[in-house]
Design a protein around this motif. Structure first.
Motif, short mmCIF file in Angstrom:
data_model
loop_
_atom_site.label_atom_id
_atom_site.label_comp_id
_atom_site.label_asym_id
_atom_site.label_seq_id
_atom_site.Cartn_x
_atom_site.Cartn_y
_atom_site.Cartn_z
N GLU A 87 30.02 37.39 27.08
CA GLU A 87 28.73 38.06 27.24
C GLU A 87 28.51 38.46 28.70
OE1 GLU A 87 23.95 37.34 26.50
OE2 GLU A 87 25.38 35.93 25.64
N ALA A 88 28.88 37.59 29.63
CA ALA A 88 28.73 37.90 31.06
C ALA A 88 29.58 39.12 31.45
CB ALA A 88 29.11 36.70 31.91
N PHE A 89 30.80 39.17 30.93
CA PHE A 89 31.68 40.31 31.21
C PHE A 89 31.08 41.61 30.66
CE2 PHE A 89 35.17 43.16 29.96
CZ PHE A 89 35.76 43.37 31.20
N HIS A 90 30.61 41.56 29.42
CA HIS A 90 30.02 42.74 28.80
C HIS A 90 28.80 43.21 29.58
CE1 HIS A 90 28.63 45.57 25.78
NE2 HIS A 90 27.45 44.96 25.77
N ARG A 91 27.95 42.29 30.00
CA ARG A 91 26.77 42.66 30.78
C ARG A 91 27.15 43.35 32.08
NH1 ARG A 91 22.59 37.61 30.65
NH2 ARG A 91 22.22 37.59 28.41
N ASP A 132 36.98 46.48 36.29
CA ASP A 132 37.04 45.40 35.30
C ASP A 132 37.71 44.14 35.85
OD1 ASP A 132 35.77 47.01 33.48
OD2 ASP A 132 37.48 47.21 32.11
N ASP A 133 38.76 44.30 36.68
CA ASP A 133 39.45 43.13 37.23
C ASP A 133 38.52 42.31 38.12
OD1 ASP A 133 41.79 43.75 35.91
OD2 ASP A 133 42.70 44.77 37.64
N THR A 134 37.69 43.00 38.90
CA THR A 134 36.74 42.30 39.76
C THR A 134 35.71 41.57 38.91
OG1 THR A 134 37.04 43.94 41.51
CG2 THR A 134 35.05 42.59 41.63
N ILE A 135 35.26 42.22 37.85
CA ILE A 135 34.29 41.59 36.95
C ILE A 135 34.90 40.34 36.31
CG2 ILE A 135 32.96 41.84 34.81
CD1 ILE A 135 32.66 44.84 35.53
N ARG A 136 36.15 40.46 35.82
CA ARG A 136 36.81 39.32 35.19
C ARG A 136 36.95 38.16 36.18
NH1 ARG A 136 40.11 43.25 33.10
NH2 ARG A 136 39.76 43.65 30.90
N ALA A 137 37.33 38.48 37.41
CA ALA A 137 37.50 37.44 38.42
C ALA A 137 36.16 36.76 38.74
CB ALA A 137 38.11 38.03 39.69
N TYR A 138 35.11 37.55 38.81
CA TYR A 138 33.79 36.98 39.09
C TYR A 138 33.32 36.09 37.94
CZ TYR A 138 28.85 36.54 40.24
OH TYR A 138 27.60 36.03 40.51
N VAL A 139 33.48 36.57 36.73
CA VAL A 139 33.07 35.79 35.55
C VAL A 139 33.87 34.49 35.48
CG1 VAL A 139 33.03 35.75 33.03
CG2 VAL A 139 32.20 37.78 34.26
N ALA A 140 35.16 34.53 35.86
CA ALA A 140 36.01 33.34 35.82
C ALA A 140 35.52 32.25 36.78
CB ALA A 140 37.45 33.72 36.14
N GLU A 143 30.08 31.31 37.97
CA GLU A 143 28.78 31.49 38.63
C GLU A 143 27.82 32.33 37.79
OE1 GLU A 143 28.20 32.27 43.12
OE2 GLU A 143 27.89 34.25 42.18
N PRO A 144 28.28 33.43 37.18
CA PRO A 144 27.34 34.26 36.41
C PRO A 144 26.76 33.57 35.19
CG PRO A 144 29.43 35.42 36.72
CD PRO A 144 29.60 34.04 37.23
N LEU A 145 27.40 32.50 34.72
CA LEU A 145 26.93 31.81 33.52
C LEU A 145 25.68 30.98 33.78
CD1 LEU A 145 30.36 30.63 32.08
CD2 LEU A 145 29.11 32.74 31.61
N LYS A 146 25.38 30.75 35.05
CA LYS A 146 24.26 29.89 35.41
C LYS A 146 23.03 30.67 35.86
CE LYS A 146 27.80 26.81 37.15
NZ LYS A 146 28.55 26.50 38.34
N GLU A 154 22.77 34.76 46.19
CA GLU A 154 23.11 33.84 47.26
C GLU A 154 24.52 33.28 47.14
OE1 GLU A 154 21.45 31.27 43.97
OE2 GLU A 154 21.28 33.32 44.67
N GLY A 155 25.28 33.75 46.15
CA GLY A 155 26.65 33.29 45.94
C GLY A 155 27.63 34.44 46.01
N ARG A 156 28.72 34.31 45.26
CA ARG A 156 29.74 35.36 45.23
C ARG A 156 29.19 36.67 44.71
NH1 ARG A 156 33.57 30.90 43.03
NH2 ARG A 156 34.74 30.37 44.89
N GLY A 157 28.20 36.59 43.83
CA GLY A 157 27.60 37.79 43.27
C GLY A 157 26.96 38.68 44.31
N GLY A 158 26.55 38.12 45.44
CA GLY A 158 25.95 38.91 46.51
C GLY A 158 26.89 39.99 47.03
#
Length: 194
Positions: A87-91, A132-140, A143-146, A154-158
């Motif tokens: 779901e995080a990847f799709h979003r 997509d590769d960057t998204i996959r790495a971030y989701v892995a 952090e996005p699940l929380k 304030e984390g990697r998502g910044g």
């Protein structure tokens, strides 16, 4: 000194309060968010924030109780915390290169005065057009699940955000300017809690 109670499990909200000199008592509300089904993000976060605070208010007879809730709206769709990596990847595929609005509801109850103030902070978030590769790495990283909206400023998502328009702490989960205004409305200053 008036007791300040944070009705939230959010470490980010706790850190924001500690950063400005408020060391709150943390009491997780455990409110069942599925009980509220509203389509307007402004009404949704305010209702959830109020109900989260109310579950904690019941346990106290004095002090201030703060409840908060955040969601992200992109193209009319509301995003809370994703349920899983898929779901995080799709979003993120929907969000990349797009602009969203991060809504944070704030409900502040003053038990001594038997008053409450409820406000919503809204901040525009401009998402980078990442592959997509960057998204996959971030989701892995998990952090996005929380996080509401599947990212933590304030984390990697910044690193994946191009810019924000409005209050940056609102995106983290608690608008400090809005909290200052709410405290003033109840005749408090932040220095009352130092």
């Amino acid at each position: 000194m008036t007791k300040f109670i944070l009705a939230s499990a959010s470490v980010a909200r706790l850190k924001l309060l500690q950063m400005i000199g408020i060391n709150p008592q943390v009491e997780v509300s455990n409110y069942d968010e599925s009980l509220i089904d509203l389509l307007n993000p402004h009404n949704l976060v305010n209702t959830l924030a109020e109900n989260k605070a109310l579950t904690v208010v019941e346990n106290h007879d004095h002090g201030l109780v703060l409840g908060c809730d955040s969601v992200l709206a992109v193209n009319g769709e509301i995003y809370g915390k994703p349920e899983n990596e898929e779901e995080a990847f799709h979003r993120w595929r929907q969000m990349r290169g797009n602009v969203g609005k991060l809504y944070t509801g704030h409900a502040l109850f003053d038990l001594r005065q038997d008053k409450k103030v409820i406000r919503c902070g809204i901040t525009e978030v401009y998402f980078a057009n990442v592959d997509d590769d960057t998204i996959r790495a971030y989701v892995a990283t998990e952090e996005p699940l929380k996080c509401a909206g599947s990212f933590a400023l304030e984390g990697r998502g910044g690193f994946l955000i191009d810019k924000i328009v409005g209050c940056h702490s609102n995106v983290i989960g608690l608008s400090l300017p809005l909290l200052r205004q709410m405290l003033a409305e109840l005749n408090y200053r932040v220095t009352d809690f130092w």
